[in-house]
Write a protein that holds these residues in place. Structure first.
Motif, short mmCIF file in Angstrom:
data_model
loop_
_atom_site.label_atom_id
_atom_site.label_comp_id
_atom_site.label_asym_id
_atom_site.label_seq_id
_atom_site.Cartn_x
_atom_site.Cartn_y
_atom_site.Cartn_z
N SER A 1 0.86 -1.19 0.00
CA SER A 1 0.00 0.00 0.00
C SER A 1 0.89 1.23 0.00
N GLY B 1 0.41 5.74 0.14
CA GLY B 1 -0.47 6.90 0.14
C GLY B 1 0.12 8.04 -0.68
N THR C 1 -4.13 7.83 -1.30
CA THR C 1 -4.93 6.92 -2.11
C THR C 1 -5.44 7.62 -3.36
N GLN D 1 -3.60 0.76 -7.95
CA GLN D 1 -4.13 1.14 -6.65
C GLN D 1 -5.65 1.22 -6.69
N ASP E 1 -9.13 1.43 -1.35
CA ASP E 1 -8.69 1.31 0.03
C ASP E 1 -7.20 1.60 0.19
N GLY E 2 -6.57 2.07 -0.89
CA GLY E 2 -5.15 2.39 -0.84
C GLY E 2 -4.24 1.22 -1.17
#
Length: 314
Positions: free
Chosen positions: A256, A258, A260, A276, A279-280
């Protein structure tokens, strides 16, 4: 046992082929859907079940609507003394006059653990919903769809990599292994069966055209589940550089980053591309099909379209 077989697609053909290899089971005739146009030429193509039936020199019947043609169908089918009708993905609902005709009635193989996922798309829907267990139910046909009493249930595991094709294969094999022992030997009465708990019933419908549009704002696992539910035949699609892009195969990854940005792409190397979601988290893209192109690996896609981290799917 003397049976008749009703089915149409490839999984049905595999079951029919298995039944024909059993000396204790006599398939008296086969019913399948009419030949359907396929490809650019729109040439009518026989169903996989028809191919098996013709190769085995079995009597074969095809009805555009067996409900509307039930009088003709009954006249044809009554010439045989089949004790049981076996139905697997026939594609049309049998009227009561047909399914109640043989001595032991008619049984259906349904691709879920009933009463869950009654309806037209149990295999796709189980993937769409992220099930980790599914299975096949052998049930008596009744007047209401998939509400008949249950004779046998066989569960199967659903892996995260399964798509509709691989899960259908698991369910078909489970059906073969469960059904054939039932049909062997002398039978003087109907199969023992248990009523369904109708209060626990859930339902699924046919996959619609709009179901193929991927919402990348959903979580990574939800997007993955939709893609595998639509593969390997339909495919889920999004937009890339203003054109349709079908996503055929993905894999959840433990990654993951950020902030997002649903649809954001991230190159990991020359052969790995991540997408992506809402939900990220990311999905690894494995197989795609750009508009007016053939299916291709992600490596070919990245090379041919010179994908950068500035690109995105919409």
């Amino acid at each position: 046992m003397k049976i008749a077989f009703f089915g149409t697609p490839e999984p049905s053909a595999k079951l029919l082929q298995a039944l024909l290899q059993e000396p204790e089971i006599q398939v008296q005739f086969v019913v399948t859907n009419p030949d359907r146009p396929k490809g650019r030429s729109k040439t009518p193509i026989p169903s996989p079940v028809k191919d098996i039936a013709l190769a085995a020199n079995l009597p074969l019947f095809q009805y555009e609507s067996i409900k509307k043609e039930k009088e003709e169908a009954l006249q044809n089918l009554s010439k045989f003394d089949a004790e049981l009708y076996v139905v697997f993905a026939y594609g049309s609902i049998l009227p009561k006059e047909i399914f109640s005709h043989p001595k032991f009635g008619s049984i259906n193989l349904h691709g879920s653990i009933l009463p869950d996922l009654r309806g037209a798309s149990p295999v796709q829907t189980s993937l769409w919903k992220g099930y980790t267990r599914s299975g096949i139910s052998i049930q008596y046909l009744g007047e209401k769809m998939d509400e008949g009493d249950i004779i046998r249930i066989q569960e199967v595991d659903v892996d995260l990599e399964d798509d509709t094709g691989s899960l259908m294969e698991k369910i078909t094999q489970a059906g073969i292994q469960t059904l054939i022992p039932l049909l062997k030997g002398l039978r003087t009465s109907s199969f023992e069966a248990s009523p369904q708990d109708h209060s626990k019933a859930t339902y699924c419908t046919k996959i619609q055209a709009e179901d193929r549009i991927l919402d990348l704002k959903l979580s990574a696992i939800e997007v993955h589940n939709r893609i595998r539910a639509l593969s390997p035949d339909l495919g889920g699609y999004c937009s890339f550089r203003g054109k349709r892009l079908v996503l055929w195969k993905t894999r959840p990854v433990d990654f993951s980053e950020g902030p997002t940005e649903p649809g954001k792409l991230k190159r990991m190397d020359k052969k790995a591309l991540l997408l992506q979601c809402g939900d990220g988290r990311f999905l690894e893209i494995l197989s795609v099909q750009p508009e007016n192109k053939n299916r291709m690996t992600v490596a070919d896609f990245m090379n041919g379209f010179r994908i950068s981290d500035e690109d995105r799917f919409e």
